[in-house]
Motif scaffolding. Structure first.
Motif, PDB file in Angstrom:
ATOM      1  N   GLY A 175       5.955   2.678   0.717  1.00 11.91           N
ATOM      2  CA  GLY A 175       4.777   1.847   0.893  1.00 11.91           C
ATOM      3  C   GLY A 175       4.928   0.890   2.055  1.00 11.91           C
ATOM      4  O   GLY A 175       5.970   0.858   2.731  1.00 11.91           O
ATOM      5  N   SER A 176       3.909   0.081   2.266  1.00  9.72           N
ATOM      6  CA  SER A 176       3.895  -0.829   3.414  1.00  9.72           C
ATOM      7  C   SER A 176       4.903  -1.966   3.278  1.00  9.72           C
ATOM      8  O   SER A 176       5.336  -2.543   4.285  1.00  9.72           O
ATOM      9  N   LYS A 177       5.306  -2.287   2.037  1.00 11.54           N
ATOM     10  CA  LYS A 177       6.237  -3.391   1.832  1.00 11.54           C
ATOM     11  C   LYS A 177       7.616  -2.953   1.359  1.00 11.54           C
ATOM     12  O   LYS A 177       8.536  -3.774   1.302  1.00 11.54           O
ATOM     13  N   SER A 181      -0.462  10.523   0.297  1.00  8.06           N
ATOM     14  CA  SER A 181      -0.210  11.955   0.381  1.00  8.06           C
ATOM     15  C   SER A 181       1.251  12.199   0.026  1.00  8.06           C
ATOM     16  O   SER A 181       2.055  11.268  -0.030  1.00  8.06           O
ATOM     17  N   GLY A 182       1.588  13.464  -0.205  1.00 11.37           N
ATOM     18  CA  GLY A 182       2.967  13.738  -0.561  1.00 11.37           C
ATOM     19  C   GLY A 182       3.242  15.198  -0.778  1.00 11.37           C
ATOM     20  O   GLY A 182       2.468  16.069  -0.369  1.00 11.37           O
ATOM     21  N   THR A 229       5.476  13.588 -12.984  1.00 12.66           N
ATOM     22  CA  THR A 229       6.079  12.362 -12.454  1.00 12.66           C
ATOM     23  C   THR A 229       5.237  11.777 -11.338  1.00 12.66           C
ATOM     24  O   THR A 229       5.028  10.554 -11.273  1.00 12.66           O
ATOM     25  N   ALA A 230       4.738  12.629 -10.455  1.00  6.61           N
ATOM     26  CA  ALA A 230       3.914  12.154  -9.331  1.00  6.61           C
ATOM     27  C   ALA A 230       2.676  11.413  -9.834  1.00  6.61           C
ATOM     28  O   ALA A 230       2.346  10.317  -9.353  1.00  6.61           O
ATOM     29  N   GLU A 272       0.856  -1.193   0.000  1.00  2.00           N
ATOM     30  CA  GLU A 272       0.000   0.000   0.000  1.00  2.00           C
ATOM     31  C   GLU A 272       0.890   1.240   0.000  1.00  2.00           C
ATOM     32  O   GLU A 272       1.792   1.364   0.824  1.00  2.00           O
ATOM     33  N   ILE A 273       0.657   2.152  -0.934  1.00  2.00           N
ATOM     34  CA  ILE A 273       1.488   3.349  -1.042  1.00  2.00           C
ATOM     35  C   ILE A 273       1.082   4.350   0.030  1.00  2.00           C
ATOM     36  O   ILE A 273      -0.082   4.736   0.135  1.00  2.00           O
ATOM     37  N   TYR A 274       2.067   4.771   0.824  1.00  2.00           N
ATOM     38  CA  TYR A 274       1.822   5.715   1.911  1.00  2.00           C
ATOM     39  C   TYR A 274       2.123   7.160   1.512  1.00  2.00           C
ATOM     40  O   TYR A 274       1.331   8.067   1.781  1.00  2.00           O
ATOM     41  N   SER A 275       3.292   7.368   0.888  1.00  2.00           N
ATOM     42  CA  SER A 275       3.705   8.760   0.686  1.00  2.00           C
ATOM     43  C   SER A 275       4.576   8.916  -0.554  1.00  2.00           C
ATOM     44  O   SER A 275       5.185   7.953  -1.042  1.00  2.00           O
ATOM     45  N   TYR A 276       4.626  10.165  -1.021  1.00  2.00           N
ATOM     46  CA  TYR A 276       5.394  10.522  -2.215  1.00  2.00           C
ATOM     47  C   TYR A 276       6.134  11.828  -1.957  1.00  2.00           C
ATOM     48  O   TYR A 276       5.571  12.771  -1.391  1.00  2.00           O
TER      49      TYR A 276
END
Length: 373
Positions: A267-269, A245-246, A196-197, A154-158
């Motif tokens: 991300g979570s992994k 978010s980012g 890019t984001a 799961e993507i957390y931040s950018y």
């Protein structure tokens, strides 16, 4: 069997004009485009520069008047690398005569103008491309594939950054990039960070902007000085539709930085990191590695990451900025030849300009703004 031919007209011979000329020269030699490319006419108000590009890249004709490119019935594609404020007029003129258009970013200084160009292009059923060639890096494709495959979880931040120092000297002159009608570091460099984001994480839904003018005036011709009303640093906090978010930053006074187009995705992994200063490397962290053996590992670009192998058969030997431009041009030319979707068309360029405008509005209002998707 004779292949169909596409004739190219180029407007502008500066930094990006030279990049376009080189890309058109290289693309048919490196990719099977299905068409022949003829470099027909190059236009620039500086006729000496136009003649130089014509000689070095094989254009048949030279002109000081860009209308000779947009109105010439022999030309199929118009590349626009002129100053930002001229993009709209030139692109509309090319669209009106049924030509395909490859325009450097920003597509237009204001969102309403980008919308007008997009509607005109779509109504004319022509192919379009906006220049965001950093997205063509094989390492970007690898990173997006890894995200899609769930390797980061799961993507957390950018975090994204595009920083250079070509405006760091307070005595460097006022240029078209300082024009209040669409200029500034956010529009010039932050647009790359925004593209890019969204390339990796999808639509941005909310923004909170901060645009800062550090150098308040710059010299013009003679001894005059002119007030600078655009940002030297443009930043934004972001919220994405996928829940992540980012933040991004565009900065043209980042002393010592020549090309820092960086991102980190967590991300979570696992996590991914990249810097354009080392554009042939992707750094990957896996939370699943054994304790005591964890850390970012470097993945080097190689023929296993298409289309790297079209430029070099050996891993780790690297491709460069103009190679990315060649990949971008090849994608556009293929879209025309095979009547396929373009890699980054005017509608996509309008999307980035809309994000820039929202961030600028947010900075003035000092509040979060919702971005319509």
């Amino acid at each position: 069997m004779l292949r169909p031919k596409l004739r190219v007209g180029l407007i502008g011979t500066g930094f990006m004009g030279k990049a376009h000329a080189l890309a058109y020269s290289a693309a048919p030699r490196l990719f099977d485009l299905g068409v022949e490319i003829e470099l027909h006419t190059v236009a620039d108000i500086d006729e000496l520069s136009a003649h130089s590009i014509a000689r070095s890249h094989g254009f048949s004709h030279v002109t000081r008047n860009w209308h000779h490119v947009t109105e010439n019935t022999e030309i199929d594609i118009v590349s626009i690398t002129a100053p930002n404020a001229l993009h709209k007029e030139m692109a509309l003129a090319a669209i009106a005569t049924g030509k395909h258009v490859y325009c450097e970013k920003p597509l237009a200084p204001q969102t309403r103008e980008a919308e007008e160009l997009t509607r005109a292009a779509e109504a004319a059923s022509i192919k379009t491309q906006v220049g965001f060639n950093y997205l063509c890096n094989p390492m970007f494709a690898l990173a997006r594939d890894m995200i899609s495959a769930g390797e980061l979880g799961e993507i957390y931040s950018y975090r994204g950054l595009h920083a250079e120092d070509y405006m760091a000297n307070s005595e460097s002159p006022y240029t078209f990039r300082h024009d209040p009608d669409g200029g500034g570091a956010l529009a010039d460099l932050g647009s790359h960070a925004l593209a890019t984001a969204e390339f990796f994480l999808g639509p941005i839904t909310e923004v909170m902007g901060d645009c800062v003018t550090v150098i308040s005036e710059r010299p013009e011709k003679g001894h005059r000085r002119r007030a600078v009303l655009v940002d030297d640093i443009g930043r934004a906090f972001l919220r994405f539709a996928n829940g992540a978010s980012g933040s991004i930053e565009g900065n043209w006074i980042a002393t010592g930085r020549k090309m820092q187009h960086d991102f980190e995705i967590h991300g979570s992994k696992g996590a991914i990191g990249f810097s354009q200063e080392h554009l042939n490397e992707l750094h990957f962290y896996s939370a699943g590695d054994s304790v005591g053996q964890q850390g970012f590992r470097r993945i080097e670009a190689s023929p296993d990451h298409p289309p790297y192998g079209r430029f070099c058969v050996a891993p780790g030997h690297q491709i460069g900025f103009n190679d990315l431009k060649t990949i971008e041009a090849a994608g556009f030319l293929t879209a025309i030849a095979k009547d396929e979707a373009e890699p980054f068309n005017f509608r996509a360029g309008m999307r980035i300009q809309n994000l820039v405008s929202h961030i600028q509005q947010s900075a003035r209002a000092r509040q979060w703004l919702t971005v319509e998707n």
